[in-house]
Design a protein around this motif. Structure first.
Motif, PDB file in Angstrom:
ATOM      1  N   ASN A   1      13.819   8.480   3.807  1.00  0.00           N
ATOM      2  CA  ASN A   1      13.510   7.997   5.150  1.00  0.00           C
ATOM      3  C   ASN A   1      12.238   7.174   5.120  1.00  0.00           C
ATOM      4  O   ASN A   1      11.367   7.392   4.290  1.00  0.00           O
ATOM      5  CB  ASN A   1      13.342   9.174   6.114  1.00  0.00           C
ATOM      6  CG  ASN A   1      14.655   9.876   6.382  1.00  0.00           C
ATOM      7  OD1 ASN A   1      15.682   9.233   6.511  1.00  0.00           O
ATOM      8  ND2 ASN A   1      14.616  11.190   6.441  1.00  0.00           N
ATOM      9  N   ILE A   2      12.143   6.239   6.039  1.00  0.00           N
ATOM     10  CA  ILE A   2      10.960   5.384   6.112  1.00  0.00           C
ATOM     11  C   ILE A   2      10.514   5.292   7.566  1.00  0.00           C
ATOM     12  O   ILE A   2      11.334   5.124   8.466  1.00  0.00           O
ATOM     13  CB  ILE A   2      11.240   3.978   5.517  1.00  0.00           C
ATOM     14  CG1 ILE A   2       9.969   3.133   5.503  1.00  0.00           C
ATOM     15  CG2 ILE A   2      12.380   3.290   6.235  1.00  0.00           C
ATOM     16  CD1 ILE A   2      10.080   1.859   4.692  1.00  0.00           C
ATOM     17  N   SER A   3       9.218   5.417   7.752  1.00  0.00           N
ATOM     18  CA  SER A   3       8.675   5.307   9.109  1.00  0.00           C
ATOM     19  C   SER A   3       8.610   3.835   9.502  1.00  0.00           C
ATOM     20  O   SER A   3       8.657   2.940   8.653  1.00  0.00           O
ATOM     21  CB  SER A   3       7.270   5.911   9.164  1.00  0.00           C
ATOM     22  OG  SER A   3       6.361   5.107   8.430  1.00  0.00           O
ATOM     23  N   ILE A   4       8.488   3.608  10.782  1.00  0.00           N
ATOM     24  CA  ILE A   4       8.343   2.238  11.282  1.00  0.00           C
ATOM     25  C   ILE A   4       7.087   1.596  10.688  1.00  0.00           C
ATOM     26  O   ILE A   4       7.105   0.419  10.316  1.00  0.00           O
ATOM     27  CB  ILE A   4       8.283   2.215  12.828  1.00  0.00           C
ATOM     28  CG1 ILE A   4       9.611   2.688  13.422  1.00  0.00           C
ATOM     29  CG2 ILE A   4       7.916   0.845  13.351  1.00  0.00           C
ATOM     30  CD1 ILE A   4      10.789   1.784  13.115  1.00  0.00           C
ATOM     31  N   GLN A   5       6.019   2.359  10.580  1.00  0.00           N
ATOM     32  CA  GLN A   5       4.780   1.819  10.028  1.00  0.00           C
ATOM     33  C   GLN A   5       4.981   1.369   8.579  1.00  0.00           C
ATOM     34  O   GLN A   5       4.569   0.265   8.207  1.00  0.00           O
ATOM     35  CB  GLN A   5       3.668   2.862  10.102  1.00  0.00           C
ATOM     36  CG  GLN A   5       2.350   2.347   9.553  1.00  0.00           C
ATOM     37  CD  GLN A   5       1.246   3.407   9.595  1.00  0.00           C
ATOM     38  OE1 GLN A   5       1.497   4.561   9.944  1.00  0.00           O
ATOM     39  NE2 GLN A   5       0.053   3.006   9.238  1.00  0.00           N
ATOM     40  N   LYS A   6       5.643   2.188   7.763  1.00  0.00           N
ATOM     41  CA  LYS A   6       5.875   1.819   6.364  1.00  0.00           C
ATOM     42  C   LYS A   6       6.872   0.664   6.259  1.00  0.00           C
ATOM     43  O   LYS A   6       6.733  -0.202   5.397  1.00  0.00           O
ATOM     44  CB  LYS A   6       6.353   3.026   5.562  1.00  0.00           C
ATOM     45  CG  LYS A   6       5.254   4.031   5.331  1.00  0.00           C
ATOM     46  CD  LYS A   6       5.735   5.208   4.523  1.00  0.00           C
ATOM     47  CE  LYS A   6       4.590   6.201   4.346  1.00  0.00           C
ATOM     48  NZ  LYS A   6       5.019   7.386   3.618  1.00  0.00           N
ATOM     49  N   LEU A   7       7.850   0.653   7.152  1.00  0.00           N
ATOM     50  CA  LEU A   7       8.795  -0.455   7.170  1.00  0.00           C
ATOM     51  C   LEU A   7       8.073  -1.756   7.502  1.00  0.00           C
ATOM     52  O   LEU A   7       8.309  -2.792   6.883  1.00  0.00           O
ATOM     53  CB  LEU A   7       9.902  -0.178   8.189  1.00  0.00           C
ATOM     54  CG  LEU A   7      11.071  -1.151   8.216  1.00  0.00           C
ATOM     55  CD1 LEU A   7      11.805  -1.163   6.879  1.00  0.00           C
ATOM     56  CD2 LEU A   7      12.029  -0.786   9.337  1.00  0.00           C
TER      57      LEU A   7
ATOM     58  N   ASP B   1      10.467 -10.271   8.632  1.00  0.00           N
ATOM     59  CA  ASP B   1      10.403  -9.446   9.835  1.00  0.00           C
ATOM     60  C   ASP B   1      11.087  -8.109   9.598  1.00  0.00           C
ATOM     61  O   ASP B   1      12.033  -8.023   8.817  1.00  0.00           O
ATOM     62  CB  ASP B   1      11.119 -10.132  11.002  1.00  0.00           C
ATOM     63  CG  ASP B   1      10.507 -11.459  11.367  1.00  0.00           C
ATOM     64  OD1 ASP B   1      11.278 -12.357  11.717  1.00  0.00           O
ATOM     65  OD2 ASP B   1       9.273 -11.589  11.309  1.00  0.00           O
ATOM     66  N   VAL B   2      10.656  -7.095  10.326  1.00  0.00           N
ATOM     67  CA  VAL B   2      11.296  -5.785  10.264  1.00  0.00           C
ATOM     68  C   VAL B   2      12.781  -5.920  10.582  1.00  0.00           C
ATOM     69  O   VAL B   2      13.626  -5.299   9.937  1.00  0.00           O
ATOM     70  CB  VAL B   2      10.611  -4.783  11.224  1.00  0.00           C
ATOM     71  CG1 VAL B   2      11.411  -3.504  11.357  1.00  0.00           C
ATOM     72  CG2 VAL B   2       9.189  -4.477  10.756  1.00  0.00           C
TER      73      VAL B   2
ATOM     74  N   HIS C   1       0.826  -1.210   0.000  1.00  0.00           N
ATOM     75  CA  HIS C   1       0.000   0.000   0.000  1.00  0.00           C
ATOM     76  C   HIS C   1       0.862   1.264   0.000  1.00  0.00           C
ATOM     77  O   HIS C   1       0.524   2.263   0.641  1.00  0.00           O
ATOM     78  CB  HIS C   1      -0.985   0.012   1.173  1.00  0.00           C
ATOM     79  CG  HIS C   1      -1.817  -1.216   1.261  1.00  0.00           C
ATOM     80  ND1 HIS C   1      -2.829  -1.491   0.372  1.00  0.00           N
ATOM     81  CD2 HIS C   1      -1.759  -2.273   2.110  1.00  0.00           C
ATOM     82  CE1 HIS C   1      -3.381  -2.649   0.670  1.00  0.00           C
ATOM     83  NE2 HIS C   1      -2.739  -3.152   1.722  1.00  0.00           N
ATOM     84  N   LEU C   2       1.984   1.197  -0.710  1.00  0.00           N
ATOM     85  CA  LEU C   2       2.874   2.341  -0.876  1.00  0.00           C
ATOM     86  C   LEU C   2       3.023   2.608  -2.367  1.00  0.00           C
ATOM     87  O   LEU C   2       2.636   1.785  -3.187  1.00  0.00           O
ATOM     88  CB  LEU C   2       4.245   2.051  -0.244  1.00  0.00           C
ATOM     89  CG  LEU C   2       4.231   1.766   1.256  1.00  0.00           C
ATOM     90  CD1 LEU C   2       5.580   1.233   1.714  1.00  0.00           C
ATOM     91  CD2 LEU C   2       3.859   3.012   2.032  1.00  0.00           C
ATOM     92  N   SER C   3       3.588   3.730  -2.725  1.00  0.00           N
ATOM     93  CA  SER C   3       3.738   4.047  -4.144  1.00  0.00           C
ATOM     94  C   SER C   3       4.979   3.369  -4.728  1.00  0.00           C
ATOM     95  O   SER C   3       5.965   3.114  -4.015  1.00  0.00           O
ATOM     96  CB  SER C   3       3.834   5.560  -4.357  1.00  0.00           C
ATOM     97  OG  SER C   3       5.092   6.042  -3.921  1.00  0.00           O
ATOM     98  N   THR C   4       4.928   3.115  -6.019  1.00  0.00           N
ATOM     99  CA  THR C   4       6.076   2.539  -6.716  1.00  0.00           C
ATOM    100  C   THR C   4       7.263   3.491  -6.626  1.00  0.00           C
ATOM    101  O   THR C   4       8.402   3.060  -6.449  1.00  0.00           O
ATOM    102  CB  THR C   4       5.722   2.267  -8.190  1.00  0.00           C
ATOM    103  OG1 THR C   4       4.574   1.413  -8.237  1.00  0.00           O
ATOM    104  CG2 THR C   4       6.860   1.606  -8.926  1.00  0.00           C
ATOM    105  N   ASN C   5       6.995   4.777  -6.734  1.00  0.00           N
ATOM    106  CA  ASN C   5       8.055   5.774  -6.634  1.00  0.00           C
ATOM    107  C   ASN C   5       8.751   5.691  -5.272  1.00  0.00           C
ATOM    108  O   ASN C   5       9.979   5.776  -5.187  1.00  0.00           O
ATOM    109  CB  ASN C   5       7.468   7.176  -6.873  1.00  0.00           C
ATOM    110  CG  ASN C   5       8.526   8.235  -6.958  1.00  0.00           C
ATOM    111  OD1 ASN C   5       9.627   7.995  -7.443  1.00  0.00           O
ATOM    112  ND2 ASN C   5       8.197   9.422  -6.488  1.00  0.00           N
ATOM    113  N   PHE C   6       7.980   5.524  -4.216  1.00  0.00           N
ATOM    114  CA  PHE C   6       8.548   5.419  -2.874  1.00  0.00           C
ATOM    115  C   PHE C   6       9.423   4.171  -2.766  1.00  0.00           C
ATOM    116  O   PHE C   6      10.541   4.221  -2.240  1.00  0.00           O
ATOM    117  CB  PHE C   6       7.427   5.380  -1.830  1.00  0.00           C
ATOM    118  CG  PHE C   6       7.923   5.366  -0.408  1.00  0.00           C
ATOM    119  CD1 PHE C   6       8.322   6.532   0.216  1.00  0.00           C
ATOM    120  CD2 PHE C   6       7.994   4.177   0.304  1.00  0.00           C
ATOM    121  CE1 PHE C   6       8.789   6.532   1.527  1.00  0.00           C
ATOM    122  CE2 PHE C   6       8.448   4.151   1.613  1.00  0.00           C
ATOM    123  CZ  PHE C   6       8.846   5.341   2.221  1.00  0.00           C
ATOM    124  N   ILE C   7       8.943   3.046  -3.282  1.00  0.00           N
ATOM    125  CA  ILE C   7       9.714   1.795  -3.261  1.00  0.00           C
ATOM    126  C   ILE C   7      11.022   1.983  -4.034  1.00  0.00           C
ATOM    127  O   ILE C   7      12.098   1.593  -3.568  1.00  0.00           O
ATOM    128  CB  ILE C   7       8.907   0.614  -3.855  1.00  0.00           C
ATOM    129  CG1 ILE C   7       7.632   0.342  -3.061  1.00  0.00           C
ATOM    130  CG2 ILE C   7       9.776  -0.640  -3.985  1.00  0.00           C
ATOM    131  CD1 ILE C   7       7.846  -0.122  -1.642  1.00  0.00           C
TER     132      ILE C   7
END
Length: 112
Positions: A46-52, A62-63, A30-36
């Motif tokens: 940077n990546i938040s814990i939630q997005k990670l 696992d994280v 549920h993230l954008s291709t650009n972000f990936i």
């Protein structure tokens, strides 16, 4: 090594291991291709814990695995450049294709 680089490398490696495109990973997490793409190719994203966590779940891992530096730079530093190049190319291939190539290389080496 920069943690953002480690995360990006681990996400990319796991995604390729599973045979997923960046688009599919983006859909599953549920993230954008650009972000990936920015995660995988720059150390400035940077990546938040939630997005990670979303990525880890989408990659069935696992994280902690995404945070762990599994780099083999020290091991590969002692190998000749052409061997490093070959290992890098095999690592970037689809696992099934890389396995077929490795088998052929092994067969050739056994004939020498």
């Amino acid at each position: 090594m920069d943690i953002n680089f480690v995360i990006g490398e681990n996400i990319r490696a796991r995604r390729k291991q599973l045979g997923l495109s960046q688009e599919k990973l983006a859909e599953y997490s549920h993230l954008s291709t650009n972000f990936i793409s920015r995660l995988e190719h720059t150390n400035h994203q940077n990546i938040s814990i939630q997005k990670l966590n979303q990525n880890a779940h989408a990659l069935d891992t696992d994280v902690s695995q995404l945070l762990t530096n599994t780099s083999t730079e020290q091991d590969s530093a002692s190998l000749p450049p052409n061997v490093n190049y070959l290992l890098k190319q095999l690592g970037n291939m689809n696992p099934s294709k890389a396995n077929r190539f490795a088998k052929h290389f092994s067969d050739i080496l056994n004939e020498i």
